[in-house]
Design a protein around this motif. Structure first.
Motif, short mmCIF file in Angstrom:
data_model
loop_
_atom_site.label_atom_id
_atom_site.label_comp_id
_atom_site.label_asym_id
_atom_site.label_seq_id
_atom_site.Cartn_x
_atom_site.Cartn_y
_atom_site.Cartn_z
N VAL A 30 0.94 -1.21 0.07
CA VAL A 30 -0.06 0.07 0.03
C VAL A 30 0.92 1.39 -0.19
CG1 VAL A 30 -1.86 1.29 1.40
CG2 VAL A 30 -2.06 -1.19 1.01
N LEU A 31 2.11 1.48 0.83
CA LEU A 31 2.85 2.39 1.01
C LEU A 31 3.29 2.65 -0.66
CD1 LEU A 31 4.44 4.49 2.39
CD2 LEU A 31 6.06 2.87 3.04
N ALA A 32 3.87 1.40 -1.28
CA ALA A 32 4.40 1.71 -2.59
C ALA A 32 3.67 2.15 -3.51
CB ALA A 32 4.84 0.32 -2.94
N PHE A 33 2.45 1.86 -3.33
CA PHE A 33 1.24 2.35 -4.44
C PHE A 33 0.94 3.87 -3.96
CE2 PHE A 33 -3.51 3.20 -4.48
CZ PHE A 33 -3.60 3.07 -6.20
N LEU A 37 1.81 6.76 -6.81
CA LEU A 37 0.82 7.77 -7.42
C LEU A 37 1.28 9.15 -7.02
CD1 LEU A 37 -2.64 6.06 -6.13
CD2 LEU A 37 -1.77 6.55 -8.45
N PHE A 38 2.00 9.52 -5.79
CA PHE A 38 2.67 10.90 -5.53
C PHE A 38 3.57 11.16 -6.65
CE2 PHE A 38 5.89 13.34 -3.59
CZ PHE A 38 5.19 14.39 -3.19
N ILE A 39 4.50 10.20 -6.97
CA ILE A 39 5.22 10.72 -8.08
C ILE A 39 4.70 10.93 -9.20
CG2 ILE A 39 7.25 9.74 -9.24
CD1 ILE A 39 8.12 8.08 -6.76
N VAL A 40 3.72 9.94 -9.69
CA VAL A 40 2.84 10.32 -10.85
C VAL A 40 2.20 11.68 -10.87
CG1 VAL A 40 1.05 9.57 -12.35
CG2 VAL A 40 2.46 8.17 -11.40
N PHE A 41 1.39 12.09 -9.77
CA PHE A 41 0.86 13.43 -9.40
C PHE A 41 1.87 14.49 -9.44
CE2 PHE A 41 -3.18 10.93 -8.24
CZ PHE A 41 -3.81 11.52 -9.07
N LEU A 57 -1.18 16.23 -4.30
CA LEU A 57 0.19 15.98 -3.61
C LEU A 57 0.12 15.63 -2.05
CD1 LEU A 57 2.20 18.16 -6.10
CD2 LEU A 57 2.05 15.61 -6.53
N TYR A 58 -0.59 16.77 -1.43
CA TYR A 58 -0.56 16.72 -0.13
C TYR A 58 -1.58 15.46 0.33
CZ TYR A 58 0.62 21.83 -0.05
OH TYR A 58 1.29 22.85 -0.34
N VAL A 59 -2.49 14.96 -0.30
CA VAL A 59 -3.30 14.03 0.01
C VAL A 59 -2.63 12.57 0.17
CG1 VAL A 59 -5.18 12.34 -0.67
CG2 VAL A 59 -5.52 14.88 -0.53
N PHE A 60 -1.91 12.46 -0.91
CA PHE A 60 -0.89 11.19 -1.11
C PHE A 60 0.38 11.24 -0.30
CE2 PHE A 60 -3.45 10.65 -4.91
CZ PHE A 60 -4.00 9.52 -4.74
N ALA A 61 0.69 12.45 -0.04
CA ALA A 61 2.08 12.64 0.98
C ALA A 61 1.61 12.36 2.52
CB ALA A 61 2.46 13.92 1.08
N VAL A 62 0.20 12.68 2.71
CA VAL A 62 -0.11 12.42 4.25
C VAL A 62 -0.54 10.95 4.23
CG1 VAL A 62 -2.32 12.87 5.56
CG2 VAL A 62 -0.95 14.82 4.66
N LEU A 63 -1.26 10.51 3.23
CA LEU A 63 -1.52 8.78 3.15
C LEU A 63 -0.23 8.09 3.36
CD1 LEU A 63 -4.46 8.67 0.62
CD2 LEU A 63 -4.53 8.54 3.08
#
Length: 152
Positions: A30-33, A37-41, A57-63
């Motif tokens: 899940v972390l890798a996913f 996604l953060f890198i793609v965004f 970017l904030y959402v995926f960084a926080v998750l």
């Protein structure tokens, strides 16, 4: 085929109850996913592709941070048994050590988790998916700990 019960010698029994590697691996995936996604965004944001905002970017960084904290907790949590002494290590608490004689009760929950109480205070919860879960139950029965509920 029935499982054979091991003949345990409790006076020299030492083991660690810990979360299985398979359980940790799920969170690593899940972390890798989330990181991918953060890198793609981030790439889409930098090159102005689509409607990607800083919020994405904030959402995926926080998750990613939350999942990383779960992984750290799972990797550092450990319940060690050496003879009749039990030590609980975790990332959020200091190390707690007690003996089986000091355990007030062990409550078996709906999902077969074990809630260990010492001096009226819940010390830890042991999930049934943990490594050496059965050995902990057997040694607790050996020391005649008050186990409330039935372990299936």
């Amino acid at each position: 085929m029935k499982k054979k019960k091991k003949n345990m010698t409790f006076n020299s029994k030492e083991f660690d109850v810990a979360i299985s590697n398979e359980g940790i691996r799920i969170f690593e995936i899940v972390l890798a996913f989330f990181v991918i996604l953060f890198i793609v965004f981030a790439i889409m944001y930098i090159f102005k592709i689509g409607r990607v905002t800083k919020g994405n970017l904030y959402v995926f960084a926080v998750l990613s941070g939350i999942v990383l904290l779960f992984i750290l907790q799972f990797k550092t949590w450990k319940l060690s048994v050496k003879e009749n002494k039990v030590s609980v290590n975790g990332i959020y608490r200091r190390k707690v050590t007690f003996t089986f004689e000091q355990i007030d009760k062990i409550v078996v929950g709906k999902k077969n988790e074990l809630k260990v109480y010492v001096s009226g205070k819940k010390i830890t919860t042991i999930d049934w998916l943990c490594v050496h879960y059965d050995e902990f139950i057997e040694i607790a029965k050996y020391y005649k700990c008050n186990i409330i509920g039935s372990v299936e």
